[in-house]
Design a protein around this motif. Structure first.
Motif, PDB file in Angstrom:
ATOM      1  N   TYR A   1     -30.024 -25.563 -78.999  1.00  0.00           N
ATOM      2  CA  TYR A   1     -31.448 -25.499 -78.681  1.00  0.00           C
ATOM      3  C   TYR A   1     -31.740 -26.662 -77.745  1.00  0.00           C
ATOM      4  O   TYR A   1     -31.603 -27.821 -78.130  1.00  0.00           O
ATOM      5  N   ILE A   2     -32.122 -26.339 -76.517  1.00  0.00           N
ATOM      6  CA  ILE A   2     -32.303 -27.353 -75.478  1.00  0.00           C
ATOM      7  C   ILE A   2     -33.772 -27.457 -75.098  1.00  0.00           C
ATOM      8  O   ILE A   2     -34.411 -26.450 -74.787  1.00  0.00           O
TER       9      ILE A   2
ATOM     10  N   LEU B   1     -38.161 -24.161 -74.405  1.00  0.00           N
ATOM     11  CA  LEU B   1     -37.117 -24.295 -75.413  1.00  0.00           C
ATOM     12  C   LEU B   1     -36.088 -23.218 -75.116  1.00  0.00           C
ATOM     13  O   LEU B   1     -36.383 -22.022 -75.197  1.00  0.00           O
ATOM     14  N   VAL B   2     -34.891 -23.649 -74.741  1.00  0.00           N
ATOM     15  CA  VAL B   2     -33.827 -22.741 -74.335  1.00  0.00           C
ATOM     16  C   VAL B   2     -32.801 -22.633 -75.453  1.00  0.00           C
ATOM     17  O   VAL B   2     -32.403 -23.639 -76.038  1.00  0.00           O
ATOM     18  N   THR B   3     -32.369 -21.427 -75.730  1.00  0.00           N
ATOM     19  CA  THR B   3     -31.318 -21.182 -76.712  1.00  0.00           C
ATOM     20  C   THR B   3     -30.069 -20.768 -75.948  1.00  0.00           C
ATOM     21  O   THR B   3     -30.133 -19.933 -75.049  1.00  0.00           O
TER      22      THR B   3
ATOM     23  N   TYR C   1     -25.622 -36.450 -79.412  1.00  0.00           N
ATOM     24  CA  TYR C   1     -25.532 -35.493 -80.506  1.00  0.00           C
ATOM     25  C   TYR C   1     -24.066 -35.190 -80.748  1.00  0.00           C
ATOM     26  O   TYR C   1     -23.334 -34.887 -79.809  1.00  0.00           O
ATOM     27  N   ILE C   2     -23.633 -35.272 -82.001  1.00  0.00           N
ATOM     28  CA  ILE C   2     -22.238 -34.986 -82.339  1.00  0.00           C
ATOM     29  C   ILE C   2     -22.194 -33.772 -83.254  1.00  0.00           C
ATOM     30  O   ILE C   2     -22.911 -33.705 -84.260  1.00  0.00           O
TER      31      ILE C   2
ATOM     32  N   LEU D   1     -31.423 -31.994 -77.464  1.00  0.00           N
ATOM     33  CA  LEU D   1     -30.790 -30.774 -77.921  1.00  0.00           C
ATOM     34  C   LEU D   1     -30.508 -30.867 -79.400  1.00  0.00           C
ATOM     35  O   LEU D   1     -30.419 -31.961 -79.965  1.00  0.00           O
ATOM     36  N   ALA D   2     -30.424 -29.713 -80.019  1.00  0.00           N
ATOM     37  CA  ALA D   2     -30.020 -29.603 -81.421  1.00  0.00           C
ATOM     38  C   ALA D   2     -29.039 -28.443 -81.489  1.00  0.00           C
ATOM     39  O   ALA D   2     -29.084 -27.541 -80.646  1.00  0.00           O
TER      40      ALA D   2
END
Length: 163
Positions: A108-109, A115-117, A60-61, A100-101
Protein backbone atom coordinates in the motif's frame (compact mmCIF):
# COMPACT_ATOMS: atom_id res chain seq x y z
CA UNK A 1 2.01 51.10 38.30
CA UNK A 2 1.11 47.46 38.99
CA UNK A 3 -1.00 47.39 35.83
CA UNK A 4 1.93 48.63 33.72
CA UNK A 5 4.30 46.04 35.21
CA UNK A 6 1.70 43.31 34.66
CA UNK A 7 1.15 44.44 31.06
CA UNK A 8 4.90 44.42 30.38
CA UNK A 9 5.24 40.99 31.96
CA UNK A 10 2.40 39.54 29.87
CA UNK A 11 3.80 41.16 26.69
CA UNK A 12 7.23 39.74 27.39
CA UNK A 13 5.89 36.21 28.00
CA UNK A 14 3.96 36.26 24.69
CA UNK A 15 7.00 37.50 22.79
CA UNK A 16 8.67 34.14 23.43
CA UNK A 17 5.95 32.55 21.26
CA UNK A 18 7.01 34.52 18.20
CA UNK A 19 9.34 32.79 15.73
CA UNK A 20 13.05 33.27 16.15
CA UNK A 21 15.18 34.58 13.32
CA UNK A 22 15.89 31.02 12.14
CA UNK A 23 12.20 30.06 12.10
CA UNK A 24 11.22 33.32 10.43
CA UNK A 25 13.74 32.67 7.68
CA UNK A 26 12.20 29.21 7.18
CA UNK A 27 8.68 30.63 7.13
CA UNK A 28 9.68 33.27 4.58
CA UNK A 29 11.36 30.82 2.21
CA UNK A 30 9.52 30.51 -1.06
CA UNK A 31 8.73 27.12 -2.55
CA UNK A 32 7.37 26.22 -5.94
CA UNK A 33 5.16 23.15 -6.31
CA UNK A 34 6.15 20.43 -8.75
CA UNK A 35 2.86 19.62 -10.45
CA UNK A 36 1.90 16.76 -12.78
CA UNK A 37 -1.31 15.92 -14.56
CA UNK A 38 -3.33 13.09 -13.01
CA UNK A 39 -2.81 10.90 -16.09
CA UNK A 40 0.98 11.29 -15.72
CA UNK A 41 0.82 10.43 -12.00
CA UNK A 42 -1.27 7.33 -12.67
CA UNK A 43 1.24 6.03 -15.20
CA UNK A 44 4.37 7.00 -13.27
CA UNK A 45 4.96 3.96 -11.04
CA UNK A 46 7.72 1.82 -12.53
CA UNK A 47 9.95 -1.03 -11.38
CA UNK A 48 13.55 -0.06 -12.20
CA UNK A 49 17.11 -1.13 -11.56
CA UNK A 50 18.70 0.02 -8.32
CA UNK A 51 19.73 3.64 -7.84
CA UNK A 52 21.56 5.61 -5.15
CA UNK A 53 19.46 7.09 -2.35
CA UNK A 54 19.07 10.88 -2.63
CA UNK A 55 16.92 11.77 0.42
CA UNK A 56 15.99 8.83 2.59
CA UNK A 57 12.71 8.68 4.43
CA UNK A 58 10.90 5.87 6.19
CA UNK A 59 12.25 2.31 6.25
CA UNK A 60 10.04 -0.76 6.07
CA UNK A 61 11.24 -4.34 6.55
CA UNK A 62 9.21 -7.33 5.40
CA UNK A 63 10.73 -10.80 5.66
CA UNK A 64 14.08 -10.66 3.82
CA UNK A 65 13.33 -7.36 2.08
CA UNK A 66 13.99 -3.79 3.19
CA UNK A 67 12.23 -0.85 1.54
CA UNK A 68 13.78 2.61 1.96
CA UNK A 69 11.71 5.59 0.88
CA UNK A 70 13.47 8.17 -1.25
CA UNK A 71 11.20 11.07 -0.29
CA UNK A 72 8.78 11.95 -3.10
CA UNK A 73 10.73 9.74 -5.54
CA UNK A 74 9.91 6.10 -4.65
CA UNK A 75 11.35 3.12 -2.78
CA UNK A 76 14.71 1.38 -2.84
CA UNK A 77 14.39 -2.38 -2.41
CA UNK A 78 17.19 -4.27 -0.65
CA UNK A 79 17.84 -7.95 0.03
CA UNK A 80 17.92 -7.90 3.83
CA UNK A 81 18.60 -11.59 4.47
CA UNK A 82 21.90 -10.51 6.04
CA UNK A 83 21.13 -7.29 7.97
CA UNK A 84 24.85 -6.52 8.28
CA UNK A 85 25.16 -6.53 4.49
CA UNK A 86 21.96 -5.35 2.74
CA UNK A 87 22.17 -5.75 -1.05
CA UNK A 88 20.62 -3.10 -3.29
CA UNK A 89 18.22 -4.81 -5.70
CA UNK A 90 15.60 -2.53 -7.30
CA UNK A 91 13.98 0.87 -7.26
CA UNK A 92 10.22 1.36 -7.34
CA UNK A 93 9.75 4.75 -8.99
CA UNK A 94 6.66 6.39 -7.47
CA UNK A 95 6.75 10.21 -7.76
CA UNK A 96 5.16 11.86 -4.72
CA UNK A 97 5.44 8.72 -2.57
CA UNK A 98 6.36 9.07 1.09
CA UNK A 99 5.17 5.92 2.81
CA UNK A 100 4.26 2.28 2.34
CA UNK A 101 2.80 -0.62 4.26
CA UNK A 102 2.84 -4.29 3.34
CA UNK A 103 0.48 -7.12 4.19
CA UNK A 104 1.25 -10.54 2.77
CA UNK A 105 2.44 -9.69 -0.78
CA UNK A 106 0.30 -6.56 -1.11
CA UNK A 107 1.94 -3.14 -0.88
CA UNK A 108 0.00 0.00 0.00
CA UNK A 109 1.76 3.12 -1.27
CA UNK A 110 0.95 6.71 -0.34
CA UNK A 111 1.59 8.38 -3.72
CA UNK A 112 0.85 12.11 -3.43
CA UNK A 113 -2.96 12.25 -3.02
CA UNK A 114 -3.63 8.61 -3.93
CA UNK A 115 -3.44 5.28 -2.13
CA UNK A 116 -1.98 2.75 -4.55
CA UNK A 117 -2.18 -1.01 -4.09
CA UNK A 118 0.49 -3.15 -5.74
CA UNK A 119 1.85 -6.66 -5.51
CA UNK A 120 5.47 -7.73 -5.52
CA UNK A 121 6.62 -11.30 -5.88
CA UNK A 122 10.29 -11.57 -4.83
CA UNK A 123 10.68 -15.01 -6.43
CA UNK A 124 9.64 -13.83 -9.91
CA UNK A 125 10.62 -10.17 -9.32
CA UNK A 126 7.22 -9.15 -10.69
CA UNK A 127 5.74 -5.83 -9.57
CA UNK A 128 2.17 -4.97 -10.54
CA UNK A 129 -0.09 -2.03 -9.63
CA UNK A 130 -3.50 -3.55 -8.87
CA UNK A 131 -5.58 -0.60 -7.65
CA UNK A 132 -5.56 3.16 -7.13
CA UNK A 133 -7.85 5.01 -4.72
CA UNK A 134 -7.86 8.61 -5.90
CA UNK A 135 -7.76 11.68 -3.66
CA UNK A 136 -7.47 9.80 -0.36
CA UNK A 137 -4.87 12.26 0.95
CA UNK A 138 -4.71 16.08 0.78
CA UNK A 139 -2.36 17.86 -1.63
CA UNK A 140 1.21 18.06 -0.36
CA UNK A 141 2.15 21.10 1.69
CA UNK A 142 5.35 23.07 1.15
CA UNK A 143 8.08 22.54 3.78
CA UNK A 144 7.11 25.91 5.29
CA UNK A 145 3.51 24.74 5.75
CA UNK A 146 1.91 26.65 2.90
CA UNK A 147 -0.35 25.08 0.29
CA UNK A 148 -0.13 25.38 -3.47
CA UNK A 149 -2.98 25.93 -5.86
CA UNK A 150 -3.72 23.44 -8.59
CA UNK A 151 -6.25 23.12 -11.37
CA UNK A 152 -8.54 20.14 -11.67
CA UNK A 153 -6.60 16.93 -12.44
CA UNK A 154 -3.28 18.45 -11.30
CA UNK A 155 -1.33 16.85 -8.47
CA UNK A 156 1.55 18.27 -6.42
CA UNK A 157 4.25 15.59 -6.14
CA UNK A 158 6.98 17.67 -4.50
CA UNK A 159 8.20 21.19 -3.73
CA UNK A 160 11.37 22.96 -4.77
CA UNK A 161 13.01 25.90 -3.01
CA UNK A 162 13.08 29.10 -5.05
CA UNK A 163 16.44 30.83 -4.56
Amino acid sequence: MKKIVLLLLVSFSFSSCWPTTDNRDFINENYKPIIVERSVLENSIAFQSSQPVIKSGKIYIKDDLMFVNDVNKGFHVYDYADPKNPIRMHFIKAPGATDLAIRDNTMYINQAVDLVTATYNPATKKFLVTNRNRNVFPQKQAPNGLYGYTKENEIIIDWTLIK
